[in-house]
Scaffold this active site. Structure first.
Site, PDB file in Angstrom:
ATOM      1  N   TRP A   1       0.831  -1.209   0.000  1.00 26.03           N
ATOM      2  CA  TRP A   1       0.000   0.000   0.000  1.00 26.03           C
ATOM      3  C   TRP A   1       0.868   1.263   0.000  1.00 26.03           C
ATOM      4  O   TRP A   1       0.627   2.199  -0.767  1.00 26.03           O
ATOM      5  CB  TRP A   1      -0.929  -0.009   1.210  1.00 26.03           C
ATOM      6  CG  TRP A   1      -1.856   1.157   1.286  1.00 26.03           C
ATOM      7  CD1 TRP A   1      -3.086   1.272   0.728  1.00 26.03           C
ATOM      8  CD2 TRP A   1      -1.624   2.399   1.992  1.00 26.03           C
ATOM      9  NE1 TRP A   1      -3.642   2.487   1.012  1.00 26.03           N
ATOM     10  CE2 TRP A   1      -2.762   3.209   1.793  1.00 26.03           C
ATOM     11  CE3 TRP A   1      -0.579   2.902   2.760  1.00 26.03           C
ATOM     12  CZ2 TRP A   1      -2.870   4.482   2.342  1.00 26.03           C
ATOM     13  CZ3 TRP A   1      -0.690   4.173   3.301  1.00 26.03           C
ATOM     14  CH2 TRP A   1      -1.827   4.947   3.081  1.00 26.03           C
ATOM     15  N   ASP A   2       1.878   1.323   0.868  1.00 21.05           N
ATOM     16  CA  ASP A   2       2.743   2.512   0.980  1.00 21.05           C
ATOM     17  C   ASP A   2       3.388   2.847  -0.364  1.00 21.05           C
ATOM     18  O   ASP A   2       3.378   3.998  -0.814  1.00 21.05           O
ATOM     19  CB  ASP A   2       3.854   2.270   2.007  1.00 21.05           C
ATOM     20  CG  ASP A   2       3.322   2.023   3.393  1.00 21.05           C
ATOM     21  OD1 ASP A   2       3.565   2.854   4.271  1.00 21.05           O
ATOM     22  OD2 ASP A   2       2.655   0.989   3.609  1.00 21.05           O
ATOM     23  N   THR A   3       3.969   1.826  -0.973  1.00 26.15           N
ATOM     24  CA  THR A   3       4.651   2.039  -2.248  1.00 26.15           C
ATOM     25  C   THR A   3       3.687   2.519  -3.322  1.00 26.15           C
ATOM     26  O   THR A   3       3.974   3.472  -4.061  1.00 26.15           O
ATOM     27  CB  THR A   3       5.319   0.733  -2.714  1.00 26.15           C
ATOM     28  OG1 THR A   3       6.332   0.363  -1.770  1.00 26.15           O
ATOM     29  CG2 THR A   3       5.961   0.898  -4.089  1.00 26.15           C
TER      30      THR A   3
END
Length: 528
Positions: free
Chosen positions: A182-184
């Site tokens: 998700w972060d990436t």
């Protein structure tokens, strides 16, 4: 200005209370109004009880509970949607990032006007203390993100980020992953959309306990890099244009080398009867393809039906013909979703199908090369690739997420009885594929069936490379190269060209008929 600090918590009973107390003190030092939101995600160790107690004891602390595990991404997005601050921050409960950076992170949004800010463990000024294997894995992962996805950032996975609330809520609509990637995906998508992102070097110390499974999640994260890359490419008209030019360039170069006049002479020498029989045979082979995939689904305790499966396979192959990467497999999963068959099951079945395809074509190529006394490397490459797929299926099936569910379904088809049946069906399919080319080659007199078998097998191995739409150009080049052992360059190229044209045109016509029968559009299944 108010900030909302979100702490995603899954089974964090041991350290949640301490973490909240430390974050509270750090938030007070920023000088901004604030709230702390504990996004408790289906915990089973009493984290929910501790979070509820903390929320009851202080009006600045909120607790959002989910009975089921949402995953990191969905848990964060749920918290962001309920936050009241104009700026939302999230950090991991292990507090691996030194909280002295909190004000700097928030000021990047409020004072400097950035849309997103993220901590970085990989900038020159960063101070990081973590095991060597994780340092190496992190640097390798972030290098691949920059290479494949075009990101300009150094570190995408540091659990210390801030966003303008309206920006992250808008970005979240387009983010597909709900777990560690998700972060990436958020950071890559933000850069693609033109948002301003600031990367801040931080002091970071490995927190000891971690929810990341080093082996399984590395494979998962890499698969998500590829998935995102594929998503970008399928929307890229430039990529399609360039790949089409490559296909035309390859065909043109071969035609010139063989002699355009020679190719033309060979083309008008094609026997119409053989051309018709080969077209009919290839059309009928789709029933066999549908039968094979219907059998795979029955092994997974699903039933698509022979005719529905045949239609879905023809649609997926049509998408493969017109795109330079194998998006047809995803299109097939979308079609089967209309039959209430989950993506995890249809994609698992397709992964197994690909394995048996590779095994079969490698067997044919190896046997043909052996009988002809040809020392070719392609069969070995195909067997190695099939082995990689098999090992990948085993490893990925052990993951406890959607990827794991996909490959657990693929494993259901790998039993001895199923493997024998699917190998035989796949060999029969490839035999029909070879026979189509053999019939076309008969226009020029007697020809070795074994040589045709080797040519078609090698052509399909090379065609698997996602370079041109439908493998046009690469297939013809490989088949022509093998057929030169028995034909002139002009005739060899003509056989390869007509063979591939018959297969591609037949596929597209069957695909369009299937789309009409199922009341679907090509654009819908491509986007789906």
């Amino acid at each position: 200005m108010k900030i909302s600090i979100v702490l995603p918590a899954y089974n964090e009973a041991k350290r949640l209370r301490t973490a909240v107390e430390e974050v509270y003190r750090a938030a007070e030092k920023t000088g901004y109004d604030f709230e702390i939101i504990i996004a408790e995600d289906g915990s089973r160790d009493g984290t929910d009880r501790i979070a509820a107690e903390l929320a009851a004891s202080n009006p600045k602390i909120k607790h959002i509970h989910s009975d089921e595990r949402l995953g990191r991404g969905r848990a964060l997005m749920t918290a962001f949607s309920e936050a009241t601050g104009e700026v939302v921050v999230y950090m991991d409960v292990d507090l691996a990032t030194d909280l002295s950076h909190l004000k700097e992170l928030v000021d990047a949004i409020i004072v400097e006007g950035y849309d997103l800010a993220t901590g970085s463990r990989l900038m020159k000024e960063s101070q990081t203390d973590r095991p060597a294997k994780r340092e190496i894995a992190s640097r390798g992962y972030n290098f691949l993100v920059r290479l494949f996805l075009g990101s300009k950032l150094h570190d995408h996975q540091c659990g210390f980020k801030a966003f303008k609330r309206d920006v992250i809520l808008e970005l979240g609509k387009d983010v597909k992953d709900n777990h560690w990637f998700w972060d990436t995906e958020v950071l890559v998508l933000a850069q693609k959309k033109g948002y301003r992102v600031k990367e801040i070097p931080v002091k970071w110390k490995h927190g000891g306990e971690t929810k990341v499974d080093f082996g399984k999640d590395i494979v998962y994260m890499f698969s998500q890099i590829l998935r995102t890359w594929f998503d970008e490419k399928k929307r890229s008209k430039k990529y399609l244009f360039i790949s089409t030019l490559i296909a035309l360039a390859i065909l043109g170069a071969i035609a010139i080398k063989a002699g355009v006049e020679n190719v033309y002479t060979s083309l008008i020498s094609i026997n119409p009867f053989f051309l018709l029989i080969s077209t009919v045979l290839y059309s009928l082979s789709y029933v066999l393809r549908g039968l094979r995939f219907d059998y795979i689904l029955r092994c997974i305790s699903r039933r698509g039906g022979l005719w529905f499966s045949t239609a879905a396979v023809s649609i997926s192959q049509t998408v493969n013909v017109i795109t330079p990467i194998r998006l047809g497999d995803l299109a097939r999963a979308y079609v089967f979703r209309k039959k209430d068959i989950p993506y995890s099951e249809s994609i698992g079945g397709i992964a197994a199908e690909r394995f048996f395809d590779l095994i079969s074509v490698a067997m044919i190529a190896a046997l043909s090369a052996l009988l002809l006394g040809a020392g070719m490397k392609e069969p070995v490459y195909a067997l190695i690739f099939a082995g990689v797929i098999f090992v990948g299926i085993i490893v990925l099936s052990r993951m406890e997420n959607v990827v794991g569910r996909v490959f657990k379904n693929a494993m259901k088809v790998m039993g001895l009885k199923q493997s024998v049946i699917l190998t035989l069906l796949s060999l029969l399919l490839w035999f029909s594929d070879i026979t189509v080319c053999y019939l076309i080659a008969l226009s020029f007199g007697n020809v070795s069936f074994i040589l045709i078998a080797l040519a078609v097998a090698v052509g399909n191995i090379v065609k698997a490379l996602p370079i041109t739409p439908g493998g046009v150009g690469t297939y013809e080049a490989a088949v022509t190269a093998v057929l030169l052992a028995e034909f002139s360059p002009g005739t060899a190229f003509t056989v390869a060209l007509v063979d591939h044209a018959v297969k591609n045109v037949t596929t597209v016509l069957l695909g369009l008929l299937s789309l009409a029968a199922l009341n679907l559009s090509l654009k819908e299944v491509e986007q789906g």
